[in-house]
Design a protein around this motif. Structure first.
Motif, mmCIF file in Angstrom:
data_model
loop_
_atom_site.group_PDB
_atom_site.id
_atom_site.type_symbol
_atom_site.label_atom_id
_atom_site.label_comp_id
_atom_site.label_asym_id
_atom_site.label_seq_id
_atom_site.Cartn_x
_atom_site.Cartn_y
_atom_site.Cartn_z
ATOM 1 N N PRO A 154 0.953 -1.221 0.155
ATOM 2 C CA PRO A 154 0.127 -0.105 -0.093
ATOM 3 C C PRO A 154 0.895 1.295 -0.185
ATOM 4 O O PRO A 154 0.399 2.418 -0.274
ATOM 5 C CB PRO A 154 -0.703 -0.105 1.494
ATOM 6 N N HIS A 174 3.981 4.238 -3.663
ATOM 7 C CA HIS A 174 4.036 5.482 -4.202
ATOM 8 C C HIS A 174 4.312 6.689 -2.879
ATOM 9 O O HIS A 174 4.362 6.206 -1.938
ATOM 10 C CB HIS A 174 2.774 5.951 -4.854
ATOM 11 N N ASP A 177 -2.949 13.815 -1.907
ATOM 12 C CA ASP A 177 -3.443 12.336 -2.425
ATOM 13 C C ASP A 177 -2.149 11.294 -2.093
ATOM 14 O O ASP A 177 -1.638 10.522 -2.826
ATOM 15 C CB ASP A 177 -3.747 12.292 -3.813
ATOM 16 N N SER A 208 -0.439 8.443 -0.005
ATOM 17 C CA SER A 208 -0.611 7.176 1.069
ATOM 18 C C SER A 208 -0.359 7.573 2.336
ATOM 19 O O SER A 208 0.669 8.405 2.470
ATOM 20 C CB SER A 208 -0.015 5.863 0.620
ATOM 21 N N LYS A 267 -11.004 12.732 0.141
ATOM 22 C CA LYS A 267 -10.677 11.293 -0.396
ATOM 23 C C LYS A 267 -12.002 10.766 -0.677
ATOM 24 O O LYS A 267 -13.008 10.633 0.367
ATOM 25 C CB LYS A 267 -9.890 10.388 0.557
ATOM 26 N N THR A 319 -12.133 4.561 -0.485
ATOM 27 C CA THR A 319 -10.561 4.678 -0.228
ATOM 28 C C THR A 319 -10.104 3.402 0.678
ATOM 29 O O THR A 319 -10.338 3.420 1.610
ATOM 30 C CB THR A 319 -10.099 5.856 0.118
ATOM 31 N N GLY A 357 -4.921 4.280 1.708
ATOM 32 C CA GLY A 357 -4.455 4.507 0.194
ATOM 33 C C GLY A 357 -4.472 5.845 -0.232
ATOM 34 O O GLY A 357 -5.113 6.743 0.121
ATOM 35 N N ASN A 358 -4.090 6.011 -1.423
ATOM 36 C CA ASN A 358 -4.478 7.258 -2.617
ATOM 37 C C ASN A 358 -5.348 6.801 -3.229
ATOM 38 O O ASN A 358 -6.017 5.755 -3.262
ATOM 39 C CB ASN A 358 -2.956 7.534 -2.800
ATOM 40 N N ASN A 378 -5.348 5.892 -6.175
ATOM 41 C CA ASN A 378 -5.321 4.833 -7.262
ATOM 42 C C ASN A 378 -5.320 3.358 -6.309
ATOM 43 O O ASN A 378 -5.210 2.302 -6.934
ATOM 44 C CB ASN A 378 -3.860 4.819 -7.940
ATOM 45 N N SER A 379 -5.317 3.417 -4.930
ATOM 46 C CA SER A 379 -5.028 2.251 -4.216
ATOM 47 C C SER A 379 -6.104 1.051 -4.548
ATOM 48 O O SER A 379 -7.363 1.707 -4.462
ATOM 49 C CB SER A 379 -4.909 2.370 -2.809
ATOM 50 N N TYR A 380 -5.969 -0.039 -4.485
ATOM 51 C CA TYR A 380 -7.044 -0.871 -4.537
ATOM 52 C C TYR A 380 -7.030 -2.217 -3.649
ATOM 53 O O TYR A 380 -5.836 -2.540 -3.193
ATOM 54 C CB TYR A 380 -7.642 -1.209 -5.820
ATOM 55 N N THR A 397 -1.042 -0.146 -3.973
ATOM 56 C CA THR A 397 -0.876 1.180 -4.585
ATOM 57 C C THR A 397 -0.202 1.149 -5.549
ATOM 58 O O THR A 397 1.091 0.850 -5.403
ATOM 59 C CB THR A 397 -0.587 2.315 -3.408
#
Lengths: 245, 245
Positions: free
Chosen positions: A126, A129, A157, A159, A185, A189, A226-227, A229-231, A239
């Motif tokens: 995570p 980035h 944004d 993490s 966010k 998220t 997370g940011n 784009n995290s999933y 991330t």
């Protein structure tokens, strides 16, 4: 220069597997081991018949004064600190005490795997980035500054790895932190709640900003947010760094 | 589940003293070691007669595809990454490839001492308080986002660890970064420039925002910028945690 030496040793998350060779070597080379008693217990079997000086939480200044006294007396002393000694650990305060006394005793900081890196590894990747590390403890920092930093971390944004998220007496900060994040966010998220990362009793929960407060959080927990784009997929939180796959 | 296993191993800064026991164990347990050739060299004497697959920079996706192929074929594979595998390392991209192929192969992320922690330990304790990690490489990230994050990090008075500050071709980002910091921080703010932290060829420079560009900075360098309380004294850079001493 005095003949003594101080090692400030980051022992990592607690399981000896995740200690570095240098950390073990420093403890073995030392005459005296000093630290908060829970951390001493974690490295107990490395200590053999060395002198142990264990002390309580919130006695950090005293502990460093004692460490310096022994070193000035010619002893090699390992001051142990969990995670990385340089992240909310004992490295800074030890150096401050040495400087205050204008001592010329040698101090070596032995880096370790920090709680954020250990927690991240438990759940996936995570923190791949740009990220921020923030402690929610307002014992030594004004809460207004912590709030400002949480807001800027959310705006950027990043993490975020949250240290000291909640204690028995200090329960509201994590609620306010979540509110700040929700302003910037999405409520979906991803959030990881990692307890006892990479040591006995490890527990991981993957959730999101909306639901994160439904789970137990305490002082042995690191919370990772997370940011954009995290999933979470396949039981992992990731991330992306940005590679085209 | 496939019988193979993937270890994504953070080997730390490069000197084996600062590797964890788990990282060494993972490499020893593996049939195949995969990595960028410079990192393979750093752990060469742990590898014995194992199969080595070394590859070039910028071939990260390919490297992970190959790692997964071997693991799907029943092999135990160590994908090595410098520092902590979860910080701008191989952990994220490896998990992404595994998820893309819907593979059920086991992946264990082995955390390591990251470049920021190693660099901090070389110069003292500059990251003792809330801090930000930012990479200046715009290969995978829009420069506008990096600029925004630099500005927010400066506004928040975070300590900042800068990864990938400058390459042969990419020389202007560190200049812009410094300009952004100068808008929010005093020109006397302490800066540490650490090259080859905690490995052969270690070089440390302690300077300040005003003078930092007068020194060599390259891809083996981490730049650490202090917060408003950071100071340099006795050859050490310290960011106080806030203890009364």
């Amino acid at each position: 220069m005095s003949n003594g030496k101080i090692y400030v040793v980051g022992i990592g998350p607690g399981d000896k597997k995740h200690m570095t060779f240098r950390a073990v070597e420093a403890i073995k080379e030392s005459d005296i081991i000093i630290g908060y008693k829970k951390y001493i217990e974690l490295v107990n079997d490395l200590i053999d018949d060395k002198k142990i000086v264990s002390s309580q939480m919130k006695k950090e200044v005293e502990r460093c004064e004692k460490t310096l006294e022994y070193a000035e007396d010619g002893k090699t002393v390992a001051l142990v600190s969990s995670g990385d000694a340089g992240v909310y650990g004992m490295a800074g305060i030890m150096l401050e005490i040495v400087l205050k006394h204008k001592s010329d005793v040698e101090v070596e900081i032995v880096p370790g795997v920090s709680a954020s890196n250990a927690s991240a590894a438990c759940v996936g990747a995570p923190l791949m980035h740009d990220f921020v590390t923030i402690s929610l403890s307002d014992l030594l920092t004004d809460w207004s500054l912590i709030e400002k930093r949480l807001r800027l971390a959310a705006e950027g944004d990043f993490s975020v790895a949250i240290y000291n998220p909640k204690s028995k007496k200090r329960t509201e900060q994590i609620v306010i932190a979540r509110d700040i994040f929700l302003k910037h966010k999405d409520k979906s998220t991803p959030v990881a709640i990692v307890r006892n990362a990479k040591r006995e009793g490890e527990e991981t929960i993957l959730t999101d900003l909306e639901n994160m407060l439904n789970f137990d959080i305490d002082m042995f927990t690191t919370v990772i947010i997370g940011n954009s784009n995290s999933y979470i997929d396949g039981g992992k939180m990731v991330t992306p760094r940005g590679y085209k796959i």
